[in-house]
Design an enzyme around this catalytic site. Structure first.
Site, PDB file in Angstrom:
ATOM      1  CB  SER A 156      -1.249  -0.216   0.985  1.00 50.46           C
ATOM      2  OG  SER A 156      -2.205   0.319   0.411  1.00 50.46           O
ATOM      3  CG  ASP A 362      -6.589  -3.671  -3.273  1.00 54.99           C
ATOM      4  OD1 ASP A 362      -7.403  -3.544  -1.559  1.00 54.99           O
ATOM      5  OD2 ASP A 362      -5.595  -3.163  -3.215  1.00 54.99           O
ATOM      6  CG  HIS A 419      -4.683  -4.028   0.594  1.00 57.25           C
ATOM      7  ND1 HIS A 419      -4.223  -3.182  -0.131  1.00 57.25           N
ATOM      8  CD2 HIS A 419      -4.369  -2.808   2.099  1.00 57.25           C
ATOM      9  CE1 HIS A 419      -4.219  -1.799   0.334  1.00 57.25           C
ATOM     10  NE2 HIS A 419      -3.476  -2.366   1.408  1.00 57.25           N
TER      11      HIS A 419
END
Ligand SMILES: *[C@@H]1O[C@H](CO)[C@@H](O)[C@H](O)[C@H]1NC(C)=O
Ligand SMILES: *[C@@H]1O[C@H](CO)[C@@H](O)[C@H](O)[C@H]1NC(C)=O
Length: 440
Positions: A156, A362, A419
């Site tokens: 991320s 995601d 994710h």
């Protein structure tokens, strides 16, 4: 000089006990003052691989997103560390193949702290400079790792940080001010080009049947506002518009899980917080709420501010996670800026491997958004990458995804993963780890 493997057992027994240890795995932890007033915490787990010395295996740094998400907490206990939230051994932990270094960064995150809020970072480059200083301090204590291949894995926002860290580490290596051996950076479901990502939420949700035309239009209108503000150089306002776009997504989908579009969420109920506050909490958490197993024995916040804090000997005044919001807020003007130029720079000017991997389920850092900036990258191998064949990833007779590579640029599409790919699909993760390091 004695070989490492003779020295280590003795060192581990004493140094670790003094500085504190949590759980049975061989480890070391500590603080490095990366600037005046800025203290960064790291937690190293030595590999359990059956080798003559642990230095026969690479050093892998793991970074969490946010900014403000704690690597020593979330990454360690919820994603890939040796123990899970029930304090049971994780069967696919990365420690099996690598020495894993969790770092609470930027300063203010997790157990890291600052003497004054003015010492928090405001740009990705400042984060990268602090990281180089953290690593300098780390190598001072652990000179045995100096020549060991180093890989920076960031999820991320951590993936965005990894790009500038790669550039700054490379500069320091060239200047001879650090004796590291950086071989690769990896960006896992990363916040590389925020406008591209935000603009592709609507199309992905529409294609997946999670919104109707009206919901799609509302999401796109909000996303285009974030883009417009970004294009006008109003970066902090663009961050606010990104947060408003998230709210449109929640509204249109009835609270889809931003970190895995196929998992179920519990409704949030009435919420009096602003769009920005909700979006901030979500990104700092950097983990699927719904994928978090309800059977886990401990709450992360309890663990990190209770037993772990005590065992490691964290100073009493430090409260794990207490500065996360401030860390995020300070980065608000930088949040929407892309790091694609930095990726080109790495490809143009260094021999560092640049790996991008993405869980296909995601939403927040969605694969369609990553495709957009990947296709625009300008570097000597751009044409070669474009025409390179896309290969299937077979692991144990299961198709876990696809990969494409040319020169030092690698892209891995990972199936059945949201994710947090290492947690969602360990088999698929082995494929990109092996490609990068030859272990896994
Ligand atoms: C790890 O454990 C899970 C269930 O607890 C199991 O489904 C999985 O196959 C195991 N993986 C390995 C690599 O042993
Ligand atoms: C990288 O090199 C390409 C030419 O191969 C050039 O077009 C591009 O601007 C360069 N990017 C950076 C950031 O240096």
């Amino acid at each position: 000089m004695l070989p490492n493997w003779l020295l280590i057992p003795a060192l581990l027994c004493c140094v670790v006990n003094v500085s504190g240890q949590f759980g049975p795995f061989k480890q070391d932890s500590g603080y490095v003052t990366v600037r005046r007033g800025a203290h960064m915490f790291y937690w190293l787990f030595y590999t359990t691989a059956d080798e003559r010395s642990y230095t026969d295996r690479p050093l892998v740094v793991w970074l969490q997103g946010g900014p403000g998400g704690s690597s020593t907490g979330i990454g360690n206990f919820e994603i890939l560390g040796p123990l899970d939230l029930s304090l049971q051994e994780r069967n696919y932990t990365w420690v099996k193949n690598f020495n894993v270094l969790f770092i609470d960064n930027p300063v203010g995150t997790g157990y890291s702290y600052v003497d004054d809020w003015s010492f928090l970072t405001t740009t990705n480059d400042q984060i990268a400079v602090d990281f180089v200083n953290l690593m300098r301090g780390f190598y001072e204590k652990h000179a045995e790792f100096e020549g060991v291949p180093l890989y920076i894995y960031g999820q991320s926002y951590g993936g965005k940080m990894a790009v500038d860290m790669g550039i700054r580490m490379h500069e320091a290596e060239q200047a001879g001010t650090i004796r590291s051996n950086l071989r690769g950076i990896a960006m896992g479901n990363a916040w590389i080009h925020p406008v591209d990502l935000t603009l592709t939420w609507g199309p992905l949700l529409l294609a997946a049947g999670l919104v109707d035309e009206t919901g799609y239009q509302n999401i796109q209108a909000a996303a285009r506002e974030a883009e417009r503000l970004f294009d006008e150089g109003l970066y902090a306002q663009s961050t606010d518009a990104w947060a408003a776009t998230q709210t449109q997504v929640f509204r249109a989908t009835h609270n889809v899980d931003f970190y895995n579009i196929l998992t179920k969420t519990q409704g949030f109920g009435p919420d009096t917080r602003t769009d920005y506050e909700i979006a901030r909490e979500l990104t700092i958490r950097d983990m699927s709420y719904s994928a978090m197993s309800r059977q886990e024995e401990y709450d992360l916040n309890f663990l990190m501010n209770g037993p772990v804090k005590e065992a490691l000997g964290i100073p009493a005044h430090v409260r794990w996670g207490s500065l996360s919001n401030a860390v995020f807020d300070q980065q608000r003007g930088d949040f929407m800026k892309p790091v694609t130029e930095g990726i080109e720079k790495l490809l143009n000017e260094t021999d560092i491997i640049v790996q991008k991997y993405n869980g296909n389920l995601d939403l927040i850092c969605d694969t369609p958004g990553q495709m957009l900036w990947m296709d625009r990258l300008q570097w000597a191998g751009a044409e070669g990458y474009r025409s390179a064949p896309r290969q299937p990833i077979w692991e144990n007779n299961r198709l876990e995804g696809y990969s494409k590579s040319y020169g030092n640029l690698r892209f891995f599409w990972i199936n059945m993963a949201g994710h947090s790919v290492p947690r969602d699909n360990p088999a698929g993760s082995n494929a990109f780890l092996r490609d990068m390091t030859s272990f896994g």
